[in-house]
Design a protein around this motif. Structure first.
Motif, PDB file in Angstrom:
ATOM      1  N   ASP A  18       0.856  -1.181   0.000  1.00  0.00           N
ATOM      2  CA  ASP A  18       0.000   0.000   0.000  1.00  0.00           C
ATOM      3  C   ASP A  18       0.895   1.235   0.000  1.00  0.00           C
ATOM      4  N   ILE A  19       0.376   2.318  -0.551  1.00  0.00           N
ATOM      5  CA  ILE A  19       1.117   3.577  -0.599  1.00  0.00           C
ATOM      6  C   ILE A  19       0.299   4.626   0.131  1.00  0.00           C
ATOM      7  N   SER A  20       0.933   5.344   1.024  1.00  0.00           N
ATOM      8  CA  SER A  20       0.276   6.405   1.769  1.00  0.00           C
ATOM      9  C   SER A  20       0.927   7.736   1.414  1.00  0.00           C
ATOM     10  N   MET A  21       0.099   8.696   1.014  1.00  0.00           N
ATOM     11  CA  MET A  21       0.577  10.029   0.642  1.00  0.00           C
ATOM     12  C   MET A  21      -0.090  11.062   1.543  1.00  0.00           C
ATOM     13  N   ILE A  22       0.632  12.101   1.851  1.00  0.00           N
ATOM     14  CA  ILE A  22       0.056  13.251   2.532  1.00  0.00           C
ATOM     15  C   ILE A  22      -0.062  14.335   1.468  1.00  0.00           C
ATOM     16  N   SER A  23      -1.275  14.849   1.266  1.00  0.00           N
ATOM     17  CA  SER A  23      -1.496  15.780   0.161  1.00  0.00           C
ATOM     18  C   SER A  23      -2.215  17.042   0.633  1.00  0.00           C
ATOM     19  N   GLY A  24      -1.790  18.156   0.073  1.00  0.00           N
ATOM     20  CA  GLY A  24      -2.441  19.433   0.304  1.00  0.00           C
ATOM     21  C   GLY A  24      -3.095  19.949  -0.962  1.00  0.00           C
ATOM     22  N   ASP A  25      -3.470  19.045  -1.858  1.00  0.00           N
ATOM     23  CA  ASP A  25      -4.021  19.410  -3.161  1.00  0.00           C
ATOM     24  C   ASP A  25      -5.534  19.636  -3.161  1.00  0.00           C
ATOM     25  N   PHE A  26      -6.223  19.282  -2.099  1.00  0.00           N
ATOM     26  CA  PHE A  26      -7.690  19.278  -2.117  1.00  0.00           C
ATOM     27  C   PHE A  26      -8.280  20.140  -1.007  1.00  0.00           C
ATOM     28  N   GLU A  42     -11.728   7.746 -15.934  1.00  0.00           N
ATOM     29  CA  GLU A  42     -11.124   8.156 -17.199  1.00  0.00           C
ATOM     30  C   GLU A  42      -9.847   7.370 -17.517  1.00  0.00           C
ATOM     31  N   ARG A  43      -9.490   6.442 -16.639  1.00  0.00           N
ATOM     32  CA  ARG A  43      -8.295   5.597 -16.809  1.00  0.00           C
ATOM     33  C   ARG A  43      -7.031   6.417 -17.059  1.00  0.00           C
ATOM     34  N   ARG A  44      -6.832   7.392 -16.185  1.00  0.00           N
ATOM     35  CA  ARG A  44      -5.639   8.223 -16.295  1.00  0.00           C
ATOM     36  C   ARG A  44      -4.946   8.289 -14.935  1.00  0.00           C
ATOM     37  N   SER A  45      -3.763   8.809 -14.931  1.00  0.00           N
ATOM     38  CA  SER A  45      -2.990   8.936 -13.695  1.00  0.00           C
ATOM     39  C   SER A  45      -3.524  10.082 -12.848  1.00  0.00           C
ATOM     40  N   LEU A  46      -3.248  10.020 -11.567  1.00  0.00           N
ATOM     41  CA  LEU A  46      -3.592  11.088 -10.637  1.00  0.00           C
ATOM     42  C   LEU A  46      -2.347  11.948 -10.433  1.00  0.00           C
ATOM     43  N   VAL A  47      -2.486  13.241 -10.612  1.00  0.00           N
ATOM     44  CA  VAL A  47      -1.365  14.165 -10.453  1.00  0.00           C
ATOM     45  C   VAL A  47      -1.587  14.978  -9.176  1.00  0.00           C
ATOM     46  N   LEU A  48      -0.646  14.878  -8.264  1.00  0.00           N
ATOM     47  CA  LEU A  48      -0.667  15.658  -7.032  1.00  0.00           C
ATOM     48  C   LEU A  48       0.500  16.635  -7.090  1.00  0.00           C
ATOM     49  N   THR A  49       0.237  17.905  -6.875  1.00  0.00           N
ATOM     50  CA  THR A  49       1.308  18.908  -6.953  1.00  0.00           C
ATOM     51  C   THR A  49       1.879  19.255  -5.583  1.00  0.00           C
ATOM     52  N   ARG A  50       1.139  18.914  -4.519  1.00  0.00           N
ATOM     53  CA  ARG A  50       1.591  19.204  -3.154  1.00  0.00           C
ATOM     54  C   ARG A  50       1.459  17.941  -2.315  1.00  0.00           C
ATOM     55  N   ALA A  51       2.401  17.013  -2.471  1.00  0.00           N
ATOM     56  CA  ALA A  51       2.296  15.725  -1.787  1.00  0.00           C
ATOM     57  C   ALA A  51       3.616  15.339  -1.135  1.00  0.00           C
ATOM     58  N   ARG A  52       3.492  14.539  -0.082  1.00  0.00           N
ATOM     59  CA  ARG A  52       4.654  13.971   0.593  1.00  0.00           C
ATOM     60  C   ARG A  52       4.438  12.468   0.686  1.00  0.00           C
ATOM     61  N   TYR A  53       5.491  11.723   0.459  1.00  0.00           N
ATOM     62  CA  TYR A  53       5.445  10.268   0.552  1.00  0.00           C
ATOM     63  C   TYR A  53       6.188   9.811   1.789  1.00  0.00           C
ATOM     64  N   ASP A  54       5.558   8.941   2.551  1.00  0.00           N
ATOM     65  CA  ASP A  54       6.224   8.291   3.687  1.00  0.00           C
ATOM     66  C   ASP A  54       6.889   9.287   4.630  1.00  0.00           C
ATOM     67  N   ARG A  55       6.159  10.315   4.977  1.00  0.00           N
ATOM     68  CA  ARG A  55       6.601  11.308   5.968  1.00  0.00           C
ATOM     69  C   ARG A  55       7.819  12.120   5.552  1.00  0.00           C
ATOM     70  N   GLU A  56       8.028  12.296   4.239  1.00  0.00           N
ATOM     71  CA  GLU A  56       9.099  13.175   3.787  1.00  0.00           C
ATOM     72  C   GLU A  56       8.840  14.572   4.334  1.00  0.00           C
ATOM     73  N   THR A  57       9.863  15.393   4.408  1.00  0.00           N
ATOM     74  CA  THR A  57       9.700  16.729   4.976  1.00  0.00           C
ATOM     75  C   THR A  57       9.240  17.756   3.951  1.00  0.00           C
ATOM     76  N   GLU A  58       9.550  17.553   2.682  1.00  0.00           N
ATOM     77  CA  GLU A  58       9.198  18.536   1.652  1.00  0.00           C
ATOM     78  C   GLU A  58       8.036  18.057   0.802  1.00  0.00           C
ATOM     79  N   MET A  59       7.206  19.025   0.369  1.00  0.00           N
ATOM     80  CA  MET A  59       6.126  18.732  -0.565  1.00  0.00           C
ATOM     81  C   MET A  59       6.714  18.634  -1.960  1.00  0.00           C
ATOM     82  N   ASN A  60       6.245  17.662  -2.735  1.00  0.00           N
ATOM     83  CA  ASN A  60       6.724  17.442  -4.089  1.00  0.00           C
ATOM     84  C   ASN A  60       5.540  17.186  -5.009  1.00  0.00           C
ATOM     85  N   GLY A  61       5.809  17.197  -6.298  1.00  0.00           N
ATOM     86  CA  GLY A  61       4.833  16.771  -7.276  1.00  0.00           C
ATOM     87  C   GLY A  61       4.935  15.260  -7.442  1.00  0.00           C
TER      88      GLY A  61
END
Length: 86
Positions: A18-26, A42-61
């Motif tokens: 499983d993948i857990s993301m912290i997002s400020g996109d919504f 629509e069978r397309r990818s989800l694009v997050l512009t303000r997300a962190r993976y696994d408790r990273e300190t910086e927001m990334n796309g």
């Protein structure tokens, strides 16, 4: 401009971890569910512009391929009991 709500989005894939993301996109849980459901339909990818993976300190796309995702949980708290499922 209003601050976006910080949400924890957990993606349960068909295989693998499983993948857990912290997002400020919504603006909230319902808005996140609607955007994710539309991307799945629509069978397309989800694009997050303000997300962190696994408790990273910086927001990334981040671009998430939803092809093998079978369940998505959106929550304001990081708890197994909380959140809305898609």
């Amino acid at each position: 401009m209003l601050d976006k709500t910080v949400l924890i989005i957990r993606f349960h894939s068909l295989g693998g971890e499983d993948i857990s993301m912290i997002s400020g996109d919504f603006d909230g849980e319902q808005g996140a569910l609607e955007v994710i459901a539309r991307a799945l339909d629509e069978r397309r990818s989800l694009v997050l512009t303000r997300a962190r993976y696994d408790r990273e300190t910086e927001m990334n796309g981040v671009v998430i391929n939803l092809a093998n995702v079978v369940l998505v949980r959106v929550s304001k708290t990081d708890s197994a009991e909380a959140g809305q499922y898609l």
